[in-house]
Design an enzyme around this catalytic site. Structure first.
Site: not given
Length: 486
Positions: A50, A173, A314, A405
Protein backbone atom coordinates in the site's frame (compact mmCIF):
# COMPACT_ATOMS: atom_id res chain seq x y z
CA UNK A 1 18.19 -22.58 27.73
CA UNK A 2 17.58 -18.99 28.78
CA UNK A 3 16.74 -16.83 25.77
CA UNK A 4 17.20 -13.08 25.59
CA UNK A 5 14.07 -12.68 23.46
CA UNK A 6 11.27 -15.04 22.49
CA UNK A 7 8.96 -13.99 19.66
CA UNK A 8 5.52 -15.59 19.59
CA UNK A 9 4.38 -16.01 15.98
CA UNK A 10 6.26 -16.65 12.72
CA UNK A 11 4.04 -14.57 10.49
CA UNK A 12 5.33 -11.60 8.57
CA UNK A 13 5.51 -9.33 11.65
CA UNK A 14 7.22 -11.89 13.89
CA UNK A 15 9.66 -12.83 11.14
CA UNK A 16 10.47 -9.15 10.47
CA UNK A 17 11.24 -8.63 14.17
CA UNK A 18 13.34 -11.82 14.19
CA UNK A 19 15.37 -10.59 11.20
CA UNK A 20 16.04 -7.22 12.83
CA UNK A 21 17.07 -8.81 16.14
CA UNK A 22 19.41 -11.17 14.27
CA UNK A 23 21.62 -8.11 13.68
CA UNK A 24 22.59 -8.10 17.35
CA UNK A 25 24.43 -10.29 19.85
CA UNK A 26 21.36 -11.92 21.41
CA UNK A 27 19.86 -15.38 21.83
CA UNK A 28 16.51 -15.16 20.02
CA UNK A 29 13.84 -17.81 19.48
CA UNK A 30 10.56 -17.79 17.54
CA UNK A 31 7.70 -20.01 18.76
CA UNK A 32 5.10 -20.91 16.12
CA UNK A 33 2.02 -23.05 16.78
CA UNK A 34 1.85 -24.24 13.16
CA UNK A 35 4.28 -26.44 11.22
CA UNK A 36 5.78 -23.64 9.14
CA UNK A 37 6.22 -19.90 8.84
CA UNK A 38 3.53 -17.93 7.00
CA UNK A 39 0.58 -20.05 8.14
CA UNK A 40 -1.85 -17.35 9.31
CA UNK A 41 -2.89 -13.95 7.98
CA UNK A 42 0.43 -13.66 6.15
CA UNK A 43 -0.44 -16.45 3.73
CA UNK A 44 -3.90 -15.22 2.71
CA UNK A 45 -4.08 -11.54 1.79
CA UNK A 46 -4.15 -9.21 -1.18
CA UNK A 47 -0.35 -9.24 -1.69
CA UNK A 48 -0.48 -5.45 -1.98
CA UNK A 49 2.19 -2.94 -1.00
CA UNK A 50 0.00 0.00 0.00
CA UNK A 51 1.12 3.55 -0.75
CA UNK A 52 -0.11 4.88 2.60
CA UNK A 53 -2.87 7.40 1.84
CA UNK A 54 -5.67 5.49 3.59
CA UNK A 55 -4.53 5.26 7.24
CA UNK A 56 -5.51 8.09 9.59
CA UNK A 57 -2.96 10.90 9.65
CA UNK A 58 -0.71 10.70 12.68
CA UNK A 59 -1.50 7.06 13.38
CA UNK A 60 1.15 4.41 13.91
CA UNK A 61 -0.46 2.55 11.01
CA UNK A 62 0.15 5.49 8.66
CA UNK A 63 3.74 6.02 9.80
CA UNK A 64 4.74 2.35 9.45
CA UNK A 65 2.83 1.92 6.17
CA UNK A 66 4.79 4.69 4.48
CA UNK A 67 8.11 3.60 6.00
CA UNK A 68 7.52 -0.05 5.05
CA UNK A 69 6.68 1.00 1.49
CA UNK A 70 9.95 2.96 1.29
CA UNK A 71 11.94 -0.04 2.52
CA UNK A 72 10.50 -2.53 0.05
CA UNK A 73 12.85 -1.88 -2.91
CA UNK A 74 16.05 -2.55 -0.97
CA UNK A 75 14.47 -5.40 0.98
CA UNK A 76 13.28 -7.16 -2.17
CA UNK A 77 16.79 -6.93 -3.64
CA UNK A 78 18.43 -8.18 -0.44
CA UNK A 79 16.03 -11.09 0.02
CA UNK A 80 15.55 -11.90 -3.68
CA UNK A 81 11.76 -11.66 -3.56
CA UNK A 82 9.34 -10.65 -6.36
CA UNK A 83 8.21 -7.02 -6.00
CA UNK A 84 6.86 -4.48 -8.48
CA UNK A 85 5.69 -0.89 -8.19
CA UNK A 86 2.68 -1.16 -10.48
CA UNK A 87 0.89 1.84 -8.90
CA UNK A 88 -2.59 1.94 -7.39
CA UNK A 89 -5.80 3.79 -8.23
CA UNK A 90 -8.76 4.62 -6.00
CA UNK A 91 -11.73 4.85 -8.34
CA UNK A 92 -14.73 7.12 -7.79
CA UNK A 93 -17.95 6.13 -9.60
CA UNK A 94 -20.31 8.73 -8.10
CA UNK A 95 -19.90 12.43 -8.94
CA UNK A 96 -21.08 13.50 -5.49
CA UNK A 97 -18.26 11.41 -3.95
CA UNK A 98 -15.45 13.17 -5.85
CA UNK A 99 -14.55 15.37 -2.85
CA UNK A 100 -13.63 12.13 -1.08
CA UNK A 101 -10.70 11.69 -3.48
CA UNK A 102 -9.36 15.10 -2.43
CA UNK A 103 -9.67 14.07 1.22
CA UNK A 104 -7.63 10.92 0.50
CA UNK A 105 -5.10 12.98 -1.45
CA UNK A 106 -4.69 15.45 1.44
CA UNK A 107 -4.36 12.62 3.94
CA UNK A 108 -1.76 10.92 1.77
CA UNK A 109 0.27 14.12 1.49
CA UNK A 110 0.08 14.54 5.27
CA UNK A 111 1.25 10.93 5.70
CA UNK A 112 4.24 11.53 3.44
CA UNK A 113 3.10 9.61 0.35
CA UNK A 114 4.96 10.84 -2.71
CA UNK A 115 3.72 11.80 -6.19
CA UNK A 116 -0.02 11.44 -5.57
CA UNK A 117 -2.26 12.74 -8.34
CA UNK A 118 -6.00 13.12 -8.83
CA UNK A 119 -7.01 11.92 -12.29
CA UNK A 120 -9.95 13.04 -14.41
CA UNK A 121 -12.31 10.48 -15.85
CA UNK A 122 -10.47 10.62 -19.17
CA UNK A 123 -7.03 10.25 -17.60
CA UNK A 124 -8.16 7.28 -15.51
CA UNK A 125 -9.67 5.48 -18.50
CA UNK A 126 -6.58 6.13 -20.59
CA UNK A 127 -4.48 4.39 -17.94
CA UNK A 128 -7.00 1.60 -17.31
CA UNK A 129 -9.45 1.03 -20.21
CA UNK A 130 -11.32 -1.68 -18.26
CA UNK A 131 -12.46 0.65 -15.52
CA UNK A 132 -16.21 1.00 -15.12
CA UNK A 133 -18.01 3.23 -17.61
CA UNK A 134 -19.31 5.09 -14.54
CA UNK A 135 -15.86 6.27 -13.45
CA UNK A 136 -15.81 9.97 -12.52
CA UNK A 137 -12.18 10.24 -11.42
CA UNK A 138 -9.44 8.48 -9.50
CA UNK A 139 -6.60 9.00 -7.06
CA UNK A 140 -3.35 7.67 -8.51
CA UNK A 141 -0.46 6.57 -6.27
CA UNK A 142 2.58 5.47 -8.30
CA UNK A 143 4.37 4.19 -5.17
CA UNK A 144 1.78 1.42 -4.67
CA UNK A 145 3.04 -2.05 -5.48
CA UNK A 146 2.57 -5.80 -5.46
CA UNK A 147 4.70 -8.44 -3.75
CA UNK A 148 4.77 -12.17 -3.08
CA UNK A 149 3.57 -12.40 0.55
CA UNK A 150 4.85 -15.96 1.00
CA UNK A 151 8.36 -15.18 -0.15
CA UNK A 152 8.51 -11.96 1.88
CA UNK A 153 7.59 -13.83 5.06
CA UNK A 154 9.70 -16.92 4.35
CA UNK A 155 12.77 -14.96 3.23
CA UNK A 156 12.78 -12.80 6.37
CA UNK A 157 12.49 -15.93 8.52
CA UNK A 158 15.21 -17.77 6.57
CA UNK A 159 17.52 -14.78 6.81
CA UNK A 160 16.92 -14.54 10.56
CA UNK A 161 17.61 -18.26 10.94
CA UNK A 162 20.85 -18.03 8.94
CA UNK A 163 21.89 -15.27 11.32
CA UNK A 164 21.33 -17.44 14.39
CA UNK A 165 17.65 -17.13 15.36
CA UNK A 166 16.06 -20.42 16.52
CA UNK A 167 12.61 -21.43 15.26
CA UNK A 168 10.36 -23.92 17.09
CA UNK A 169 7.36 -25.12 15.11
CA UNK A 170 4.24 -27.00 16.26
CA UNK A 171 4.76 -25.17 19.56
CA UNK A 172 1.61 -23.55 20.92
CA UNK A 173 1.79 -21.11 23.83
CA UNK A 174 -0.57 -22.17 26.61
CA UNK A 175 0.38 -19.84 29.46
CA UNK A 176 2.90 -17.08 30.31
CA UNK A 177 4.02 -15.97 33.74
CA UNK A 178 6.85 -13.89 35.15
CA UNK A 179 8.33 -15.77 38.11
CA UNK A 180 10.45 -14.85 41.13
CA UNK A 181 13.64 -15.21 39.07
CA UNK A 182 12.54 -12.17 37.03
CA UNK A 183 12.20 -14.10 33.78
CA UNK A 184 9.17 -14.87 31.64
CA UNK A 185 8.24 -18.57 31.73
CA UNK A 186 6.28 -19.67 28.67
CA UNK A 187 4.40 -22.96 28.94
CA UNK A 188 3.78 -24.68 25.60
CA UNK A 189 2.57 -28.05 24.36
CA UNK A 190 6.29 -28.83 23.84
CA UNK A 191 7.60 -27.86 27.27
CA UNK A 192 8.61 -24.64 28.99
CA UNK A 193 10.70 -21.81 27.54
CA UNK A 194 12.35 -19.12 29.64
CA UNK A 195 13.27 -15.66 28.40
CA UNK A 196 14.16 -12.14 29.50
CA UNK A 197 11.91 -10.43 26.92
CA UNK A 198 8.79 -11.50 25.01
CA UNK A 199 7.47 -10.14 21.70
CA UNK A 200 3.81 -10.97 21.10
CA UNK A 201 3.31 -11.20 17.31
CA UNK A 202 0.57 -13.83 17.40
CA UNK A 203 -1.77 -12.39 14.77
CA UNK A 204 -5.45 -13.07 15.51
CA UNK A 205 -4.31 -14.68 18.77
CA UNK A 206 -2.34 -11.61 19.92
CA UNK A 207 -5.22 -10.57 22.15
CA UNK A 208 -5.25 -13.97 23.85
CA UNK A 209 -1.49 -13.76 24.49
CA UNK A 210 -1.71 -10.12 25.65
CA UNK A 211 -4.50 -10.93 28.09
CA UNK A 212 -2.38 -13.65 29.75
CA UNK A 213 -0.11 -10.95 31.22
CA UNK A 214 -2.05 -7.66 31.16
CA UNK A 215 -3.86 -5.93 33.99
CA UNK A 216 -7.65 -6.02 34.24
CA UNK A 217 -7.99 -2.50 32.87
CA UNK A 218 -5.71 -3.21 29.90
CA UNK A 219 -7.33 -6.14 28.10
CA UNK A 220 -7.65 -6.08 24.32
CA UNK A 221 -9.89 -7.95 21.91
CA UNK A 222 -8.72 -8.92 18.46
CA UNK A 223 -11.64 -9.56 16.13
CA UNK A 224 -11.01 -11.94 13.22
CA UNK A 225 -12.22 -10.12 10.10
CA UNK A 226 -12.63 -12.60 7.28
CA UNK A 227 -11.88 -11.64 3.70
CA UNK A 228 -12.86 -13.82 0.73
CA UNK A 229 -10.74 -13.75 -2.45
CA UNK A 230 -10.81 -15.17 -5.95
CA UNK A 231 -7.63 -15.87 -7.89
CA UNK A 232 -7.90 -15.85 -11.68
CA UNK A 233 -5.82 -17.61 -14.30
CA UNK A 234 -2.69 -16.01 -15.76
CA UNK A 235 -4.48 -15.90 -19.10
CA UNK A 236 -6.43 -12.86 -17.79
CA UNK A 237 -3.73 -11.41 -15.54
CA UNK A 238 -3.43 -8.26 -17.66
CA UNK A 239 -7.10 -7.26 -17.38
CA UNK A 240 -5.81 -4.37 -15.27
CA UNK A 241 -2.21 -3.27 -14.81
CA UNK A 242 -2.65 -1.21 -11.63
CA UNK A 243 -4.18 -2.14 -8.29
CA UNK A 244 -7.76 -0.88 -8.47
CA UNK A 245 -9.48 0.16 -5.22
CA UNK A 246 -12.97 1.54 -4.67
CA UNK A 247 -13.27 4.48 -2.29
CA UNK A 248 -12.76 3.07 1.24
CA UNK A 249 -15.45 2.50 3.88
CA UNK A 250 -15.45 1.95 7.66
CA UNK A 251 -14.87 -1.77 7.04
CA UNK A 252 -11.70 -1.27 5.05
CA UNK A 253 -10.33 -0.50 1.62
CA UNK A 254 -13.03 -2.48 -0.17
CA UNK A 255 -12.87 -5.12 -2.90
CA UNK A 256 -9.81 -4.54 -5.05
CA UNK A 257 -8.82 -5.92 -8.44
CA UNK A 258 -5.11 -6.30 -9.04
CA UNK A 259 -2.49 -8.17 -11.01
CA UNK A 260 -0.11 -10.31 -8.95
CA UNK A 261 3.67 -10.55 -9.25
CA UNK A 262 3.20 -14.03 -10.69
CA UNK A 263 0.90 -12.91 -13.52
CA UNK A 264 -2.51 -13.83 -12.10
CA UNK A 265 -5.43 -11.51 -11.32
CA UNK A 266 -6.73 -11.28 -7.74
CA UNK A 267 -10.17 -10.03 -6.65
CA UNK A 268 -11.11 -9.35 -3.03
CA UNK A 269 -11.45 -9.14 -0.11
CA UNK A 270 -14.80 -8.98 1.58
CA UNK A 271 -14.88 -7.82 5.22
CA UNK A 272 -16.91 -10.01 7.58
CA UNK A 273 -16.30 -10.00 11.34
CA UNK A 274 -16.45 -13.51 12.81
CA UNK A 275 -15.68 -15.22 16.13
CA UNK A 276 -13.73 -18.26 14.91
CA UNK A 277 -10.00 -17.48 14.85
CA UNK A 278 -9.51 -20.39 12.45
CA UNK A 279 -12.53 -19.56 10.27
CA UNK A 280 -10.90 -19.37 6.85
CA UNK A 281 -13.67 -21.16 4.97
CA UNK A 282 -15.09 -19.31 2.00
CA UNK A 283 -18.84 -18.89 1.57
CA UNK A 284 -21.04 -18.59 -1.49
CA UNK A 285 -22.42 -15.33 -0.08
CA UNK A 286 -18.93 -13.91 0.36
CA UNK A 287 -17.79 -14.84 -3.14
CA UNK A 288 -20.99 -13.45 -4.70
CA UNK A 289 -20.53 -10.24 -2.74
CA UNK A 290 -16.95 -9.69 -3.87
CA UNK A 291 -17.84 -10.37 -7.52
CA UNK A 292 -20.70 -7.86 -7.37
CA UNK A 293 -18.59 -5.18 -5.69
CA UNK A 294 -15.59 -5.68 -7.97
CA UNK A 295 -17.78 -5.30 -11.05
CA UNK A 296 -18.85 -1.87 -9.81
CA UNK A 297 -15.39 -0.50 -10.58
CA UNK A 298 -13.90 -2.82 -13.20
CA UNK A 299 -15.98 -3.93 -16.17
CA UNK A 300 -15.99 -7.27 -17.98
CA UNK A 301 -14.22 -9.08 -15.15
CA UNK A 302 -13.44 -12.58 -16.51
CA UNK A 303 -14.74 -14.45 -13.44
CA UNK A 304 -15.11 -17.67 -15.45
CA UNK A 305 -11.32 -17.83 -15.26
CA UNK A 306 -11.24 -18.27 -11.47
CA UNK A 307 -8.83 -21.10 -10.58
CA UNK A 308 -9.32 -20.97 -6.81
CA UNK A 309 -11.00 -19.05 -4.00
CA UNK A 310 -9.70 -18.63 -0.48
CA UNK A 311 -10.22 -16.60 2.68
CA UNK A 312 -7.89 -14.89 5.12
CA UNK A 313 -8.35 -13.33 8.55
CA UNK A 314 -7.33 -9.81 9.50
CA UNK A 315 -6.46 -9.09 13.15
CA UNK A 316 -8.86 -6.19 13.67
CA UNK A 317 -9.01 -4.14 16.87
CA UNK A 318 -11.65 -1.56 17.73
CA UNK A 319 -9.32 1.47 17.59
CA UNK A 320 -8.12 0.41 14.11
CA UNK A 321 -4.45 1.09 14.73
CA UNK A 322 -1.40 -1.07 15.32
CA UNK A 323 -0.63 -1.81 18.99
CA UNK A 324 3.15 -1.84 19.43
CA UNK A 325 4.90 -1.32 22.74
CA UNK A 326 5.51 -2.60 26.25
CA UNK A 327 2.37 -3.90 27.96
CA UNK A 328 1.23 -1.91 30.98
CA UNK A 329 2.34 -3.68 34.17
CA UNK A 330 4.20 -6.38 32.24
CA UNK A 331 7.79 -5.20 32.04
CA UNK A 332 9.81 -6.56 29.11
CA UNK A 333 6.68 -7.86 27.34
CA UNK A 334 6.25 -6.17 23.94
CA UNK A 335 3.01 -6.26 21.95
CA UNK A 336 3.02 -6.36 18.15
CA UNK A 337 -0.75 -6.67 17.95
CA UNK A 338 -3.73 -5.63 15.81
CA UNK A 339 -1.54 -5.86 12.69
CA UNK A 340 -4.23 -5.79 10.02
CA UNK A 341 -3.98 -4.23 6.56
CA UNK A 342 -1.58 -2.60 5.70
CA UNK A 343 0.40 -4.98 7.92
CA UNK A 344 2.15 -6.75 5.06
CA UNK A 345 3.45 -3.42 3.73
CA UNK A 346 4.37 -2.20 7.20
CA UNK A 347 6.11 -5.41 8.30
CA UNK A 348 9.73 -4.37 7.57
CA UNK A 349 9.10 -1.08 9.38
CA UNK A 350 7.51 -2.95 12.29
CA UNK A 351 10.63 -5.10 12.49
CA UNK A 352 12.81 -1.99 12.39
CA UNK A 353 10.79 -0.25 15.12
CA UNK A 354 10.71 -3.19 17.52
CA UNK A 355 14.35 -4.01 16.81
CA UNK A 356 15.37 -0.46 17.75
CA UNK A 357 13.14 -0.57 20.82
CA UNK A 358 14.72 -3.78 22.12
CA UNK A 359 18.23 -2.68 21.19
CA UNK A 360 17.80 0.34 23.46
CA UNK A 361 16.02 -1.56 26.25
CA UNK A 362 18.60 -4.37 26.29
CA UNK A 363 21.73 -2.38 25.35
CA UNK A 364 22.34 -4.79 22.47
CA UNK A 365 25.52 -4.63 20.42
CA UNK A 366 25.64 -5.21 16.68
CA UNK A 367 27.25 -8.37 15.36
CA UNK A 368 30.58 -7.93 13.63
CA UNK A 369 29.25 -10.04 10.78
CA UNK A 370 25.59 -9.99 9.78
CA UNK A 371 24.31 -11.43 6.53
CA UNK A 372 21.68 -9.12 5.05
CA UNK A 373 20.96 -11.15 1.92
CA UNK A 374 19.59 -14.52 0.89
CA UNK A 375 18.69 -16.20 -2.39
CA UNK A 376 15.27 -17.44 -3.40
CA UNK A 377 14.64 -20.96 -4.68
CA UNK A 378 16.36 -21.33 -8.06
CA UNK A 379 14.01 -20.34 -10.89
CA UNK A 380 15.21 -21.95 -14.13
CA UNK A 381 12.64 -19.99 -16.16
CA UNK A 382 14.78 -16.86 -15.63
CA UNK A 383 17.76 -18.50 -17.33
CA UNK A 384 18.59 -18.46 -21.02
CA UNK A 385 18.09 -21.72 -22.94
CA UNK A 386 21.84 -22.33 -22.89
CA UNK A 387 22.08 -21.67 -19.13
CA UNK A 388 19.11 -23.91 -18.44
CA UNK A 389 20.53 -26.75 -20.49
CA UNK A 390 23.82 -26.42 -18.63
CA UNK A 391 21.96 -26.49 -15.28
CA UNK A 392 20.08 -29.65 -16.26
CA UNK A 393 23.32 -31.24 -17.45
CA UNK A 394 24.87 -30.62 -14.03
CA UNK A 395 21.71 -31.53 -12.09
CA UNK A 396 19.12 -33.57 -14.06
CA UNK A 397 16.51 -32.92 -11.34
CA UNK A 398 15.99 -29.46 -12.88
CA UNK A 399 14.85 -31.17 -16.07
CA UNK A 400 12.21 -33.30 -14.34
CA UNK A 401 9.00 -31.24 -14.34
CA UNK A 402 6.74 -32.04 -11.38
CA UNK A 403 4.15 -29.26 -11.64
CA UNK A 404 3.08 -28.86 -15.26
CA UNK A 405 0.87 -25.78 -14.72
CA UNK A 406 3.69 -23.68 -13.25
CA UNK A 407 6.59 -25.63 -14.85
CA UNK A 408 8.18 -26.39 -11.48
CA UNK A 409 10.98 -28.95 -11.51
CA UNK A 410 12.09 -31.56 -9.01
CA UNK A 411 15.26 -29.50 -8.48
CA UNK A 412 13.24 -26.52 -7.26
CA UNK A 413 11.26 -28.70 -4.85
CA UNK A 414 14.48 -30.22 -3.51
CA UNK A 415 15.80 -26.70 -2.95
CA UNK A 416 12.60 -25.78 -1.08
CA UNK A 417 12.91 -28.82 1.20
CA UNK A 418 16.60 -28.55 2.02
CA UNK A 419 17.01 -24.79 2.44
CA UNK A 420 16.93 -23.11 5.90
CA UNK A 421 13.52 -23.70 7.52
CA UNK A 422 12.70 -25.98 4.58
CA UNK A 423 9.27 -27.21 3.52
CA UNK A 424 7.78 -30.25 5.25
CA UNK A 425 4.27 -30.23 3.75
CA UNK A 426 2.55 -29.78 0.39
CA UNK A 427 1.64 -26.18 1.22
CA UNK A 428 5.20 -25.55 2.41
CA UNK A 429 6.48 -26.64 -1.00
CA UNK A 430 3.74 -24.66 -2.74
CA UNK A 431 4.53 -21.39 -0.99
CA UNK A 432 8.24 -21.71 -1.76
CA UNK A 433 8.00 -22.88 -5.38
CA UNK A 434 4.38 -22.36 -6.61
CA UNK A 435 4.06 -26.11 -7.29
CA UNK A 436 0.31 -26.63 -7.02
CA UNK A 437 -0.74 -23.01 -7.59
CA UNK A 438 -1.65 -23.33 -11.25
CA UNK A 439 -4.80 -24.17 -13.14
CA UNK A 440 -5.20 -27.71 -11.85
CA UNK A 441 -4.58 -26.59 -8.23
CA UNK A 442 -2.22 -29.49 -7.41
CA UNK A 443 -4.42 -32.16 -8.98
CA UNK A 444 -1.50 -33.53 -10.97
CA UNK A 445 1.58 -32.73 -8.91
CA UNK A 446 0.50 -33.56 -5.34
CA UNK A 447 1.30 -37.31 -5.52
CA UNK A 448 4.69 -36.61 -7.08
CA UNK A 449 5.49 -33.93 -4.51
CA UNK A 450 4.51 -36.39 -1.77
CA UNK A 451 6.95 -38.92 -3.21
CA UNK A 452 9.76 -36.35 -2.95
CA UNK A 453 8.84 -35.39 0.64
CA UNK A 454 8.72 -39.10 1.56
CA UNK A 455 12.09 -39.78 -0.01
CA UNK A 456 13.94 -36.68 1.18
CA UNK A 457 12.59 -36.33 4.72
CA UNK A 458 11.98 -39.98 5.57
CA UNK A 459 8.32 -39.26 6.29
CA UNK A 460 5.81 -42.04 5.79
CA UNK A 461 2.94 -41.18 3.48
CA UNK A 462 0.62 -41.16 6.48
CA UNK A 463 2.79 -38.45 8.07
CA UNK A 464 2.77 -36.12 5.07
CA UNK A 465 0.23 -33.31 5.42
CA UNK A 466 -1.21 -30.55 3.30
CA UNK A 467 -0.38 -27.89 5.90
CA UNK A 468 0.60 -29.58 9.16
CA UNK A 469 -1.63 -30.57 12.04
CA UNK A 470 -4.37 -33.02 11.11
CA UNK A 471 -4.37 -32.18 7.38
CA UNK A 472 -3.09 -35.64 6.47
CA UNK A 473 -3.49 -36.74 2.86
CA UNK A 474 -3.17 -40.52 3.37
CA UNK A 475 -5.10 -41.76 6.40
CA UNK A 476 -4.22 -45.45 6.34
CA UNK A 477 -2.95 -48.26 4.11
CA UNK A 478 -5.31 -50.69 2.48
CA UNK A 479 -2.55 -53.13 1.50
CA UNK A 480 0.74 -54.14 3.14
CA UNK A 481 3.70 -55.96 1.71
CA UNK A 482 6.35 -57.83 3.65
CA UNK A 483 9.77 -56.25 3.68
CA UNK A 484 8.69 -52.97 2.18
CA UNK A 485 5.99 -50.42 1.49
CA UNK A 486 3.03 -50.88 -0.80
Amino acid sequence: MLYDVIIIGAGVSGSAVARELSRYEANVCVLEKCEDVCEGTSKANSAIVHAGFDAAAGSLMAKLNVRGNEMMDELSRDLDIPFKRNGSMVVCIHKEALPGLKELYDRGVQNGVKDLKILTREEALEMEPNLSDNVEGALYAPTGGIVCPFRLNIAMAENANENGVDFRFNTKVEDIKKKEDGFWHIRTNNGEYVTKYVVNAAGVYAGVIHNMVSQDDDKIEIIPRRGDYCLLDKEVGSHVSHTIFPQPTDLGKGVLVSPTVHGNLIVGPTAIDIEDKEGTNTTAEGINELIEKANDHVKNLPMRKVITSFAGLRAHEEKHDFIIGEVKGAEHFIDVAAIESPGLTASPAIGEMVGEMLKDMMNLTAKKEWKSTCKDVMDPSKLSLEERNELIKKNPAYGNIICRCESISEGEILDAIHRPLGARSLDGVKRRTRAGMGRCQAGFCSPRTMEILHRELGLSYEEITKSGGTSNIVMERTKHQKGGEQ
